[in-house]
Design an enzyme around this catalytic site. Structure first.
Site, short mmCIF file in Angstrom:
data_model
loop_
_atom_site.label_atom_id
_atom_site.label_comp_id
_atom_site.label_asym_id
_atom_site.label_seq_id
_atom_site.Cartn_x
_atom_site.Cartn_y
_atom_site.Cartn_z
N PRO A 37 9.60 4.46 -2.77
CA PRO A 37 9.46 5.00 -4.28
C PRO A 37 8.15 4.95 -5.03
O PRO A 37 7.69 3.74 -5.17
CB PRO A 37 10.60 4.41 -4.97
CG PRO A 37 11.16 3.39 -4.18
CD PRO A 37 10.28 3.15 -2.92
N GLU A 38 7.41 5.86 -5.05
CA GLU A 38 6.19 5.91 -5.85
C GLU A 38 6.28 6.24 -7.33
O GLU A 38 7.50 6.81 -7.77
CB GLU A 38 5.02 6.41 -5.36
CG GLU A 38 4.83 6.05 -3.75
CD GLU A 38 3.95 6.93 -2.98
OE1 GLU A 38 2.78 7.44 -3.61
OE2 GLU A 38 3.99 6.99 -1.90
N LYS A 71 5.37 1.70 -11.15
CA LYS A 71 6.69 1.94 -10.19
C LYS A 71 7.81 1.09 -10.66
O LYS A 71 8.88 0.90 -9.90
CB LYS A 71 6.20 1.75 -8.87
CG LYS A 71 5.10 2.31 -8.29
CD LYS A 71 4.67 1.95 -6.68
CE LYS A 71 3.61 2.46 -6.13
NZ LYS A 71 2.94 2.08 -5.06
N ARG A 116 15.67 -3.47 3.30
CA ARG A 116 14.84 -4.48 3.55
C ARG A 116 14.70 -5.61 2.70
O ARG A 116 14.01 -6.50 3.07
CB ARG A 116 13.41 -3.85 3.81
CG ARG A 116 13.46 -3.16 5.11
CD ARG A 116 12.19 -2.37 5.38
NE ARG A 116 11.16 -3.15 5.67
CZ ARG A 116 9.77 -2.95 6.02
NH1 ARG A 116 9.56 -1.54 6.05
NH2 ARG A 116 9.20 -3.80 6.58
N ARG A 133 -17.46 -0.63 -8.79
CA ARG A 133 -16.50 -0.88 -7.76
C ARG A 133 -17.02 -0.62 -6.64
O ARG A 133 -17.25 0.62 -6.46
CB ARG A 133 -15.03 -0.40 -8.33
CG ARG A 133 -14.63 -0.68 -9.60
CD ARG A 133 -14.47 -2.12 -9.79
NE ARG A 133 -13.41 -3.01 -8.78
CZ ARG A 133 -12.23 -2.86 -9.18
NH1 ARG A 133 -11.72 -2.81 -10.47
NH2 ARG A 133 -11.49 -3.70 -8.30
N ARG A 162 -3.00 0.65 6.09
CA ARG A 162 -1.83 1.56 5.72
C ARG A 162 -2.37 2.81 6.53
O ARG A 162 -3.66 3.28 6.68
CB ARG A 162 -2.13 1.87 4.28
CG ARG A 162 -2.11 0.75 3.49
CD ARG A 162 -0.78 -0.31 3.70
NE ARG A 162 0.24 0.55 3.26
CZ ARG A 162 0.68 0.89 2.00
NH1 ARG A 162 -0.01 0.41 0.96
NH2 ARG A 162 1.69 1.62 1.48
#
Length: 276
Positions: free
Chosen positions: A2-3, A61, A114, A153, A266
């Site tokens: 879920p984002e 989230k 999980r 950054r 990822r």
DNA sequence: AAGAATGTTACATG
DNA sequence: ACATGTAACATTCT
């Protein structure tokens, strides 16, 4: 799983289902770690029981329950957490870790295969969500603000966008989708983005998220980790994905085959021809 | 059938 | 600041 769009969908469904106005009549915790950020299961249950749900909201989230007596329940679903709104009777499967009974005869069930999902019960929500970055869909998240936050950054753009303290709500799916839409390669160092690219990225992030919310979230399959709303409905945003898990398929913009690479551990999906 | 991969995040280490 | 690795877990994929 879920984002931001999925969490927004969950919040919308809970509100549409009339959750606010309910009082919590009983709480059962089957996996102590789920609530351990606050206290023991006993204390958690005791504190939560009797509270009324005044409002249900989202930040990043996190699902946020505003409760009576100045308490807040924040839930982060992590990878496989789910909330289900159900009748008081019915089977409880082995992945159900928290049950909250409501005074209208329903109950809110938290299941999480999980077991990474976490509950935070606190009088001070800022202690949990205080360090989150801006909300990408808020009107104050301007291209200008993004430009400013990107300044200086040097991180790779993908891990930076996944960093919730940089920007709240994006996860692996929507970062890949936004970078594809903005034609930016995930490994680009943030400070190398041109002002044009930052503008494009800003638009892409908002566009991808808004579309996913319109489609009630992305459900990828039928497995246990798949997204499903509190009313057990799948999202239908999968059709709209342009790169995520589409390795080997033709890019919808240029026809070049989508490739999978690993960025910051990822899995990452890109078109190397149009993402530069 | 064993081993790898999985949508998230916190934390530790260099 | 930043990159990298690991751990928290169970299921699905290869």
């Amino acid at each position: 799983m879920p984002e931001l769009p999925e969490v927004q969908t969950i919040v919308d469904v809970l509100n549409a289902a009339g959750l606010p106005g309910n009082r919590i009549t009983a709480v059962f915790v089957h996996w102590p770690k789920t609530v351990a950020t606050c206290c023991t299961p006993e204390t958690f249950s005791r504190r939560l029981t009797g509270k009324a749900i005044l409002a249900v909201r989202r930040r990043g989230k996190y699902i946020i329950f505003e409760l009576s007596e100045n308490f807040w329940l924040l839930i982060h679903l992590r990878m496989t957490g789910r909330l289900e709104l159900a009748a008081l009777t019915g089977q409880i499967n082995r992945h159900v870790h928290v049950i909250m009974n409501l005074d209208d005869g329903r109950r809110l069930i938290f299941q999480d295969t999980r077991k990474f999902g976490r509950f935070y019960l606190t009088p001070d929500p800022a202690s949990v969500i205080g360090s989150l970055g801006p909300e990408p869909l808020d009107s104050n998240f301007s291209a200008k603000l993004l430009t400013k936050r990107l300044e200086g950054r040097r991180r790779q753009i993908k891990p930076l966008l996944l960093d919730q303290s940089f920007l709240a709500g994006l996860g692996n799916i929507y970062v890949d989708e936004a970078l594809w839409l903005a034609r930016i390669h995930p490994l680009r160092s943030a400070h190398t983005l041109t002002s044009k690219e930052v503008l494009s990225l800003h638009r892409a992030i908002r566009s991808v998220l808004r579309q996913a919310i319109r489609n009630a979230g992305t459900s990828l399959g039928r497995g246990k980790g798949n997204f499903i709303s509190p009313k057990s409905e799948q999202g239908h945003n999968k059709n709209q994905l342009k790169v995520f898990r589409l390795t080997g398929q033709a890019c919808k913009r240029c026809g070049h085959l989508i490739e999978r690479i690993v960025v910051a551990q990822r899995s990452t999906h890109i078109c190397v021809k149009c993402q530069l």
